[in-house]
Design a protein around this motif. Structure first.
Motif, PDB file in Angstrom:
ATOM      1  N   UNK A 213      46.488  42.474  44.368  1.00 25.07           N
ATOM      2  CA  UNK A 213      45.418  42.378  43.375  1.00 25.07           C
ATOM      3  C   UNK A 213      44.156  41.791  43.980  1.00 25.07           C
ATOM      4  N   UNK A 214      43.007  42.254  43.499  1.00 16.85           N
ATOM      5  CA  UNK A 214      41.727  41.681  43.910  1.00 16.85           C
ATOM      6  C   UNK A 214      40.871  41.396  42.679  1.00 16.85           C
ATOM      7  N   UNK A 215      39.907  40.512  42.852  1.00 14.67           N
ATOM      8  CA  UNK A 215      38.943  40.167  41.803  1.00 14.67           C
ATOM      9  C   UNK A 215      37.535  40.264  42.390  1.00 14.67           C
ATOM     10  N   UNK A 216      36.557  40.528  41.532  1.00 13.17           N
ATOM     11  CA  UNK A 216      35.172  40.668  41.992  1.00 13.17           C
ATOM     12  C   UNK A 216      34.246  39.851  41.098  1.00 13.17           C
ATOM     13  N   UNK A 229      38.974  40.042  36.851  1.00 11.56           N
ATOM     14  CA  UNK A 229      40.049  39.183  37.358  1.00 11.56           C
ATOM     15  C   UNK A 229      41.367  39.937  37.377  1.00 11.56           C
ATOM     16  N   UNK A 230      41.896  40.152  38.576  1.00  7.37           N
ATOM     17  CA  UNK A 230      43.203  40.778  38.782  1.00  7.37           C
ATOM     18  C   UNK A 230      43.349  42.094  38.005  1.00  7.37           C
ATOM     19  N   UNK A 231      44.581  42.544  37.809  1.00  5.29           N
ATOM     20  CA  UNK A 231      44.829  43.878  37.261  1.00  5.29           C
ATOM     21  C   UNK A 231      43.996  44.920  38.003  1.00  5.29           C
ATOM     22  N   UNK A 232      43.642  44.593  39.240  1.00  3.71           N
ATOM     23  CA  UNK A 232      42.801  45.470  40.042  1.00  3.71           C
ATOM     24  C   UNK A 232      43.507  45.671  41.381  1.00  3.71           C
ATOM     25  N   UNK A 233      44.344  46.653  41.454  1.00  6.19           N
ATOM     26  CA  UNK A 233      45.182  46.824  42.637  1.00  6.19           C
ATOM     27  C   UNK A 233      44.456  47.540  43.772  1.00  6.19           C
ATOM     28  N   UNK A 242      38.588  49.468  52.144  1.00  3.71           N
ATOM     29  CA  UNK A 242      39.692  49.399  51.192  1.00  3.71           C
ATOM     30  C   UNK A 242      39.238  50.059  49.889  1.00  3.71           C
ATOM     31  N   UNK A 243      40.184  50.659  49.193  1.00  6.07           N
ATOM     32  CA  UNK A 243      39.909  51.263  47.892  1.00  6.07           C
ATOM     33  C   UNK A 243      40.728  50.535  46.839  1.00  6.07           C
ATOM     34  N   UNK A 244      40.092  50.203  45.732  1.00  2.00           N
ATOM     35  CA  UNK A 244      40.744  49.425  44.691  1.00  2.00           C
ATOM     36  C   UNK A 244      40.270  49.918  43.336  1.00  2.00           C
ATOM     37  N   UNK A 245      41.102  49.668  42.344  1.00  3.62           N
ATOM     38  CA  UNK A 245      40.791  50.097  40.983  1.00  3.62           C
ATOM     39  C   UNK A 245      40.338  48.868  40.211  1.00  3.62           C
ATOM     40  N   UNK A 246      39.065  48.771  39.932  1.00  2.00           N
ATOM     41  CA  UNK A 246      38.509  47.636  39.197  1.00  2.00           C
ATOM     42  C   UNK A 246      37.189  48.044  38.571  1.00  2.00           C
ATOM     43  N   UNK A 247      36.679  47.256  37.643  1.00  2.79           N
ATOM     44  CA  UNK A 247      35.454  47.611  36.928  1.00  2.79           C
ATOM     45  C   UNK A 247      34.227  47.060  37.642  1.00  2.79           C
ATOM     46  N   UNK A 248      33.332  47.971  38.014  1.00  3.70           N
ATOM     47  CA  UNK A 248      32.038  47.578  38.563  1.00  3.70           C
ATOM     48  C   UNK A 248      30.980  48.499  37.981  1.00  3.70           C
ATOM     49  N   UNK A 249      29.726  48.091  38.076  1.00  2.00           N
ATOM     50  CA  UNK A 249      28.614  48.886  37.584  1.00  2.00           C
ATOM     51  C   UNK A 249      27.474  48.796  38.590  1.00  2.00           C
ATOM     52  N   UNK A 250      26.450  49.683  38.443  1.00  2.07           N
ATOM     53  CA  UNK A 250      25.290  49.556  39.328  1.00  2.07           C
ATOM     54  C   UNK A 250      24.735  48.138  39.302  1.00  2.07           C
ATOM     55  N   UNK A 251      24.326  47.648  40.461  1.00  2.86           N
ATOM     56  CA  UNK A 251      23.886  46.256  40.571  1.00  2.86           C
ATOM     57  C   UNK A 251      24.980  45.384  41.149  1.00  2.86           C
ATOM     58  N   UNK A 252      26.214  45.918  41.180  1.00  2.00           N
ATOM     59  CA  UNK A 252      27.340  45.171  41.737  1.00  2.00           C
ATOM     60  C   UNK A 252      27.440  45.320  43.244  1.00  2.00           C
ATOM     61  N   UNK A 253      26.653  46.227  43.821  1.00  2.00           N
ATOM     62  CA  UNK A 253      26.663  46.419  45.275  1.00  2.00           C
ATOM     63  C   UNK A 253      26.352  45.101  45.976  1.00  2.00           C
ATOM     64  N   UNK A 254      27.189  44.765  46.952  1.00  2.00           N
ATOM     65  CA  UNK A 254      27.015  43.513  47.680  1.00  2.00           C
ATOM     66  C   UNK A 254      27.869  42.381  47.154  1.00  2.00           C
ATOM     67  N   UNK A 255      28.744  42.677  46.178  1.00  2.88           N
ATOM     68  CA  UNK A 255      29.603  41.636  45.590  1.00  2.88           C
ATOM     69  C   UNK A 255      30.770  41.308  46.509  1.00  2.88           C
ATOM     70  N   UNK A 256      31.237  40.053  46.492  1.00  2.00           N
ATOM     71  CA  UNK A 256      32.434  39.699  47.238  1.00  2.00           C
ATOM     72  C   UNK A 256      33.695  40.129  46.498  1.00  2.00           C
ATOM     73  N   UNK A 257      34.652  40.676  47.246  1.00  2.00           N
ATOM     74  CA  UNK A 257      35.959  41.069  46.702  1.00  2.00           C
ATOM     75  C   UNK A 257      36.967  40.025  47.180  1.00  2.00           C
ATOM     76  N   UNK A 258      37.670  39.386  46.231  1.00  2.00           N
ATOM     77  CA  UNK A 258      38.556  38.262  46.547  1.00  2.00           C
ATOM     78  C   UNK A 258      40.028  38.632  46.402  1.00  2.00           C
ATOM     79  N   UNK A 259      40.874  37.966  47.195  1.00  2.00           N
ATOM     80  CA  UNK A 259      42.307  38.029  46.942  1.00  2.00           C
ATOM     81  C   UNK A 259      42.684  36.917  45.956  1.00  2.00           C
ATOM     82  N   UNK A 260      43.971  36.689  45.753  1.00  2.00           N
ATOM     83  CA  UNK A 260      44.405  35.705  44.756  1.00  2.00           C
ATOM     84  C   UNK A 260      44.130  34.259  45.159  1.00  2.00           C
TER      85      UNK A 260
END
Length: 304
Positions: A213-216, A229-233, A242-260
């Motif tokens: 899982x990752x969080x952004x 938060x999580x539920x993003x595998x 890496x490819x992950x399923x999570x919710x992002x929108x324009x403007x999110x470019x440059x965000x940190x992707x975290x592990x648990x």
């Protein structure tokens, strides 16, 4: 009477916005191409490779545990078994980590806003974001980093703090890995210190695994700070992405992707369209932090 000189500045502004959109579209297409290649490989993988995959995963888990620092009680179970138990401090840790994440406001030389991105402090004086957010020093010099642009528990807007970027001091960028590192001025306009917002430590030895899982933490559409938060595998891994399923929108470019453990594992940079329905999105893509750090090491070695 409206003259050409009146129209020209607005035309330049629209051209800059169109250029940002075109560049983002190019990146999205490249992300889709990588995603399709990994999807095809996963579908073609023969059954006899399953045992090798299990052994490889076990090695990654072992390395992950060896490199993990300050793991809470259930952390090992989350890594190995996918246990969803978390200490309540997990939420506070995420909030604290978010202090280092900022909104990047892109402006032209007369102060008009061209677009937005997200960035985060990786040292007491440096911010990381995407190359397609800040691709040139002359873009960075007119842009700002805004911290604490968020609402509190009562949904009241917090007092934000704005710092000017300082590309003359340091500016490193790479188009293929889509990252930029730029220096930030030490003090804001209201005399706040940049160091008040901490920074995120980057590790070259951290392993991320498929199905983890990752969080952004992000500024979607340039808006208030938000988090998925999580539920993003993590769905697929390649050498640099890496490819992950999570919710992002324009403007999110440059965000940190975290592990648990709230450690940065990737730099978010693109969505992935559904190859069968271009109006829908099936995943997101990030650049592995380990690949960015390897690239920086090569630059240092070359300079020496």
């Amino acid at each position: 009477m409206v003259t050409i000189s009146d129209i020209h500045p607005f035309k330049n502004l629209e051209n800059k916005k169109e250029k940002l959109i075109e560049e983002k579209e190019r990146i999205n297409e490249e992300a889709l191409s990588r995603y399709q290649e990994l999807l095809e490989k996963s579908e073609e993988k023969p059954d006899e490779e399953d045992v090798e995959t299990v052994h490889e995963t076990a090695k990654k888990i072992e390395a992950r545990i060896e490199n993990a620092e300050d793991l809470d009680g259930p952390a090992l179970e989350r890594i190995i078994f996918g246990n969803d138990l978390f200490p309540i401090s997990y939420l506070q840790s995420g909030f604290n980590i978010g202090n280092s994440v900022c909104r990047i406001v892109l402006s032209d030389r007369v102060g008009r806003v061209v677009g937005y991105g997200t960035g985060f402090l990786i040292s007491p004086s440096l911010i990381m974001t995407n190359n397609h957010v800040l691709d040139k020093e002359e873009v960075a010099v007119y842009s700002t980093a805004e911290f604490n642009y968020q609402t509190d528990e009562n949904n009241v807007l917090c007092q934000s703090t704005i710092f000017r970027l300082d590309p003359d001091k340091l500016f490193i960028t790479d188009k293929r890995l889509d990252f930029t590192i730029v220096a930030v001025q030490e003090f804001s306009g209201d005399n706040r210190r940049l160091t008040d917002f901490g920074h995120l430590k980057l590790s070259p030895n951290l392993n991320i695994m498929e199905n983890e899982y990752v969080s952004i933490i992000q500024h979607p559409q340039g808006g208030h700070k938000a988090v998925t938060v999580r539920e993003n595998r993590v769905k697929f891994l390649s050498e640099d992405f890496i490819h992950y399923v999570t919710d992002t929108q324009p403007g999110s470019s440059g965000s940190p992707v975290f592990n648990d453990q709230w450690v940065v594992v990737a730099l978010h940079h693109s969505g992935v369209r559904d190859p069968n329905d271009r109006t829908q999105w099936v995943a997101n893509e990030g650049i592995r932090i380990s690949s960015i750090l390897k690239h920086l090491d090569a630059l240092i070695d070359h300079s020496e």
